[in-house]
Design an enzyme around this catalytic site. Structure first.
Site, mmCIF file in Angstrom:
data_model
loop_
_atom_site.group_PDB
_atom_site.id
_atom_site.type_symbol
_atom_site.label_atom_id
_atom_site.label_comp_id
_atom_site.label_asym_id
_atom_site.label_seq_id
_atom_site.Cartn_x
_atom_site.Cartn_y
_atom_site.Cartn_z
ATOM 1 N N HIS A 71 2.372 -2.978 -8.057
ATOM 2 C CA HIS A 71 3.092 -2.463 -6.891
ATOM 3 C C HIS A 71 3.474 -3.565 -5.923
ATOM 4 O O HIS A 71 4.407 -3.426 -5.143
ATOM 5 C CB HIS A 71 2.233 -1.448 -6.139
ATOM 6 C CG HIS A 71 1.609 -0.414 -7.007
ATOM 7 N ND1 HIS A 71 2.381 0.460 -7.757
ATOM 8 C CD2 HIS A 71 0.334 -0.109 -7.277
ATOM 9 C CE1 HIS A 71 1.575 1.248 -8.439
ATOM 10 N NE2 HIS A 71 0.336 0.925 -8.176
ATOM 11 N N HIS A 107 -0.630 -8.467 1.362
ATOM 12 C CA HIS A 107 0.343 -8.147 0.317
ATOM 13 C C HIS A 107 1.737 -8.094 0.931
ATOM 14 O O HIS A 107 1.888 -8.241 2.147
ATOM 15 C CB HIS A 107 -0.018 -6.836 -0.379
ATOM 16 C CG HIS A 107 0.068 -5.657 0.535
ATOM 17 N ND1 HIS A 107 -1.015 -5.153 1.207
ATOM 18 C CD2 HIS A 107 1.121 -4.898 0.931
ATOM 19 C CE1 HIS A 107 -0.639 -4.130 1.958
ATOM 20 N NE2 HIS A 107 0.659 -3.963 1.818
ATOM 21 N N HIS A 126 6.024 -6.542 0.767
ATOM 22 C CA HIS A 126 7.046 -5.564 0.354
ATOM 23 C C HIS A 126 8.379 -6.296 0.398
ATOM 24 O O HIS A 126 8.667 -6.989 1.370
ATOM 25 C CB HIS A 126 7.070 -4.379 1.320
ATOM 26 C CG HIS A 126 5.750 -3.659 1.398
ATOM 27 N ND1 HIS A 126 5.446 -2.574 0.618
ATOM 28 C CD2 HIS A 126 4.651 -3.900 2.166
ATOM 29 C CE1 HIS A 126 4.211 -2.163 0.894
ATOM 30 N NE2 HIS A 126 3.709 -2.959 1.838
ATOM 31 N N HIS A 132 1.971 -7.680 4.919
ATOM 32 C CA HIS A 132 0.938 -6.865 5.554
ATOM 33 C C HIS A 132 -0.419 -7.534 5.420
ATOM 34 O O HIS A 132 -0.863 -7.823 4.309
ATOM 35 C CB HIS A 132 0.893 -5.469 4.914
ATOM 36 C CG HIS A 132 2.064 -4.618 5.298
ATOM 37 N ND1 HIS A 132 2.485 -3.523 4.571
ATOM 38 C CD2 HIS A 132 2.906 -4.707 6.358
ATOM 39 C CE1 HIS A 132 3.531 -2.985 5.173
ATOM 40 N NE2 HIS A 132 3.809 -3.683 6.256
ATOM 41 N N THR A 178 1.194 2.770 3.717
ATOM 42 C CA THR A 178 2.554 3.061 3.243
ATOM 43 C C THR A 178 2.606 3.236 1.727
ATOM 44 O O THR A 178 3.683 3.268 1.145
ATOM 45 C CB THR A 178 3.549 1.960 3.678
ATOM 46 O OG1 THR A 178 3.183 0.737 3.028
ATOM 47 C CG2 THR A 178 3.543 1.779 5.182
ATOM 48 N N THR A 179 1.416 3.323 1.095
ATOM 49 C CA THR A 179 1.328 3.651 -0.334
ATOM 50 C C THR A 179 0.369 4.830 -0.482
ATOM 51 O O THR A 179 -0.475 5.055 0.395
ATOM 52 C CB THR A 179 0.776 2.465 -1.146
ATOM 53 O OG1 THR A 179 -0.473 2.054 -0.578
ATOM 54 C CG2 THR A 179 1.747 1.294 -1.156
HETATM 55 ZN ZN LIG Z 1 1.956 -2.743 2.721
#
Ligand SMILES: [Zn+2]
Length: 286
Positions: A84, A116, A118, A141, A227-228
């Site tokens: 992801h 991580h 995005h 993040h 947000t996941t």
């Molecule tokens: Zn995130």
């Protein structure tokens, strides 16, 4: 059980199964999260959102206080493609303590756990939060856990459990980057171009290196969610107003990563969520 009830029951079971699958890590960004179940679908304090100067409440909020952000993280520092995102689990720093944050609108002291990203694609940007209508190329993040709770899993069940710092990365048409810390991470992305593959980031790195010298006095803050999936509503968000500028070829390294289906892992951002009357605060002093 009559036919109608049975059908409803089966639909209900399918919903539970989908929610369980997504919570256990089986989800994708094909619809930017619009097909995610559970709290992702029903929550009223979800993230990301649109941040804007004309709707945010300007307050003299205390600045964020960073502890051990200037200390080298212990080795090894490992980055994994988890299907992801590219995720780095943060070890303690060289004095044995974790990097931590306080202040801002944070309800306590929060220790850094992981980092991580995005991102978008060659022809799209991929930050999760939008600032004044603008989507940035990448959003980093830094996930922190309230020291009151033992694990991230436990903290994610509490409204004051997690604090995430959001940092926008912006691709610029230069070739040389002075952000040596972020460069070291981005340079290792070609080593995680298989799902679940990991790589070691060599050398000394501090959390300040990751922040890329942005002015940390300017930020937005609000209560939201992961947000996941499972989109737990346990996050105090602090999203910095200023972006880190990086050469486009460095940003482009994200676009070569695959997801868990061996499809290109691109546009791994969730679409913006309803604010539902939540106050969004803004600090504008450097
Ligand atoms: Zn995130």
């Amino acid at each position: 059980m009559c036919v109608l009830n049975r059908r409803r029951f089966i639909v209900f079971l399918q919903f539970l199964l989908l929610a369980a699958k997504q919570a256990s890590g089986q989800f994708n960004y094909d619809q930017q999260g619009r097909d995610w179940a559970g709290t992702c679908a029903t929550g009223r304090s979800q993230s990301p959102i649109r941040l804007a100067d004309n709707t945010a409440i300007r307050r003299p909020i205390p600045r964020i206080r960073f502890t051990n952000y200037n200390r080298a993280l212990q080795s090894p520092l490992i980055m994994t493609n988890n299907g992801h995102t590219a995720n780095i689990v943060l070890p303690p720093t060289n004095n044995g303590q974790r990097a931590s944050i306080q202040g801002g609108l944070l309800p306590g002291t929060f220790e850094a756990q992981s980092v991580h990203f995005h991102w978008g694609s060659a022809n799209s940007r991929g930050s999760e939060h939008l600032i004044n209508g603008q989507r940035y190329d990448v959003e980093m993040h830094i996930v922190h856990k309230n020291v009151r709770y033992a694990t991230v899993a436990e903290a994610s069940l509490r409204p004051d459990g997690l604090a995430v710092l959001g940092v926008m990365l912006q691709a610029v048409p230069t070739l040389i980057s002075t952000h040596f810390g972020l460069n070291r991470i981005l340079d290792r992305l070609p080593q995680v171009i298989r799902d679940q593959s990991s790589t070691m980031i060599a050398g000394q790195l501090t959390m300040n290196d990751l922040l890329g010298r942005i002015p940390t006095g300017r930020f937005y803050s609000y209560n939201g969610s992961l947000t996941t999936p499972d989109c737990a509503e346990s996050v105090t968000w602090t999203v910095f107003s200023d972006s880190v500028k990086l050469p486009r070829p460095q940003i482009a390294k994200f676009w070569d990563l695959p997801d868990e289906r061996s499809l290109p892992l691109i546009n791994n951002y969730r679409h913006p969520q309803e604010i539902n009357g939540r106050p969004i605060f803004q600090r504008t002093l450097i």
